[in-house]
Scaffold this motif. Structure first.
Motif, mmCIF file in Angstrom:
data_model
loop_
_atom_site.group_PDB
_atom_site.id
_atom_site.type_symbol
_atom_site.label_atom_id
_atom_site.label_comp_id
_atom_site.label_asym_id
_atom_site.label_seq_id
_atom_site.Cartn_x
_atom_site.Cartn_y
_atom_site.Cartn_z
ATOM 1 N N LYS A 47 10.240 -43.810 24.835
ATOM 2 C CA LYS A 47 10.141 -43.519 23.459
ATOM 3 C C LYS A 47 9.211 -42.178 23.259
ATOM 4 O O LYS A 47 9.691 -41.566 22.089
ATOM 5 N N ASN A 48 8.318 -41.782 24.092
ATOM 6 C CA ASN A 48 7.797 -40.669 23.884
ATOM 7 C C ASN A 48 8.315 -39.356 23.773
ATOM 8 O O ASN A 48 8.096 -38.527 23.440
ATOM 9 N N GLN A 49 9.573 -39.313 24.711
ATOM 10 C CA GLN A 49 10.262 -38.157 24.629
ATOM 11 C C GLN A 49 11.190 -37.992 23.688
ATOM 12 O O GLN A 49 11.456 -37.015 23.062
ATOM 13 N N TYR A 50 11.550 -39.347 22.930
ATOM 14 C CA TYR A 50 12.404 -39.142 21.452
ATOM 15 C C TYR A 50 11.031 -38.555 20.460
ATOM 16 O O TYR A 50 11.868 -37.699 19.658
ATOM 17 N N LYS A 51 10.007 -39.057 20.593
ATOM 18 C CA LYS A 51 9.020 -38.644 19.424
ATOM 19 C C LYS A 51 8.662 -37.267 19.604
ATOM 20 O O LYS A 51 8.741 -36.502 18.681
ATOM 21 N N ARG A 52 8.638 -36.752 20.786
ATOM 22 C CA ARG A 52 8.191 -35.178 21.179
ATOM 23 C C ARG A 52 9.626 -34.435 20.494
ATOM 24 O O ARG A 52 9.508 -33.436 20.113
ATOM 25 N N SER A 53 10.934 -34.967 20.774
ATOM 26 C CA SER A 53 12.229 -34.160 20.407
ATOM 27 C C SER A 53 12.183 -33.972 18.890
ATOM 28 O O SER A 53 12.401 -33.135 18.326
ATOM 29 N N VAL A 54 11.827 -35.046 18.227
ATOM 30 C CA VAL A 54 11.815 -35.128 16.703
ATOM 31 C C VAL A 54 10.814 -34.311 16.291
ATOM 32 O O VAL A 54 10.952 -33.781 15.386
ATOM 33 N N SER A 55 9.636 -34.633 16.681
ATOM 34 C CA SER A 55 8.504 -33.871 16.315
ATOM 35 C C SER A 55 8.623 -32.201 16.564
ATOM 36 O O SER A 55 8.482 -31.431 15.726
ATOM 37 N N LEU A 56 9.556 -31.899 17.440
ATOM 38 C CA LEU A 56 10.009 -30.523 17.435
ATOM 39 C C LEU A 56 10.656 -29.951 16.504
ATOM 40 O O LEU A 56 10.547 -28.960 16.198
ATOM 41 N N LEU A 57 11.587 -30.808 16.061
ATOM 42 C CA LEU A 57 12.394 -30.500 14.945
ATOM 43 C C LEU A 57 11.493 -30.387 13.856
ATOM 44 O O LEU A 57 12.082 -29.226 12.977
ATOM 45 N N TYR A 58 10.623 -31.147 13.447
ATOM 46 C CA TYR A 58 9.742 -30.921 12.385
ATOM 47 C C TYR A 58 8.831 -29.440 12.239
ATOM 48 O O TYR A 58 8.566 -29.091 11.266
ATOM 49 N N ASP A 59 8.632 -29.045 13.683
ATOM 50 C CA ASP A 59 8.124 -27.720 13.773
ATOM 51 C C ASP A 59 8.851 -26.330 13.227
ATOM 52 O O ASP A 59 8.407 -25.168 13.110
ATOM 53 N N LEU A 60 10.263 -26.495 13.291
ATOM 54 C CA LEU A 60 11.065 -25.631 12.896
ATOM 55 C C LEU A 60 10.918 -25.185 11.668
ATOM 56 O O LEU A 60 10.620 -26.078 10.559
ATOM 57 N N ASP A 61 10.972 -24.066 11.273
ATOM 58 C CA ASP A 61 11.119 -23.492 9.707
ATOM 59 C C ASP A 61 12.435 -24.002 8.939
ATOM 60 O O ASP A 61 13.179 -24.163 9.548
ATOM 61 N N ILE A 62 12.236 -23.860 7.598
ATOM 62 C CA ILE A 62 13.203 -24.288 6.801
ATOM 63 C C ILE A 62 14.522 -23.411 7.097
ATOM 64 O O ILE A 62 15.639 -24.120 7.137
#
Length: 158
Positions: A47-62
């Motif tokens: 689960k933590n790997q999925y959370k890290r991957s998704v949180s990385l997507l949120y760090d991208l700019d628009i």
């Protein structure tokens, strides 16, 4: 003191992963892009790997999110099975017209037609798998972009 070092190391690793993700989105070919995201979001990980991957997507700019959405939208349209129908209809028509005429080598035509049909079906199946991946990632990026825009609107209104 060690907590500061750990957080600095985590920030550096996160920045490195973010740069890698941006490079993937901007520079990878469609085939490699799909393979990267298939591996990144493959089922069965912790689960933590999925959370890290998704949180990385949120760090991208628009802008990067918009570019990723357009790329996955184009990949999804490229893999549309309707593009094969223009090829399959005359192919089947030719087979039916030749199969019902009495030739000595009808079985040879049947074998050739069957092999060609198997190749087309393999291509359709590969295209279907790629389209599933691109559709999933398209939806994910659209959701991330919508949430980021909503968050920015909240921050502006406050």
């Amino acid at each position: 003191m060690s907590k500061k070092k750990k957080s600095a190391t985590n920030i550096k690793q996160n920045n490195k992963r973010l740069k890698e993700l941006e490079d993937v989105i901007y520079t990878y070919r469609a085939k490699d892009l799909l393979a990267y995201f298939l591996e990144e979001f493959r089922y069965g990980k912790k689960k933590n790997q999925y959370k890290r991957s998704v949180s990385l997507l949120y760090d991208l700019d628009i802008e990067c999110l918009e570019f990723a959405i357009s790329r996955f939208h184009n990949i999804d349209n490229e893999r549309d099975p309707a593009r094969y129908f223009a090829f399959l209809t005359p192919f089947i028509t030719v087979y039916i017209t030749t199969a019902f005429k009495i030739y000595e080598d009808t079985w040879v035509l049947t074998v050739v037609w069957a092999v060609a049909l198997i190749l087309v079906m393999r291509s359709l199946n590969k295209s279907r798998k790629d389209r599933i991946i691109s559709g999933t990632m398209l939806k994910t990026f659209e959701q991330v972009k919508a949430r980021k825009e909503k968050l920015e609107e909240r921050n502006i209104s406050e």
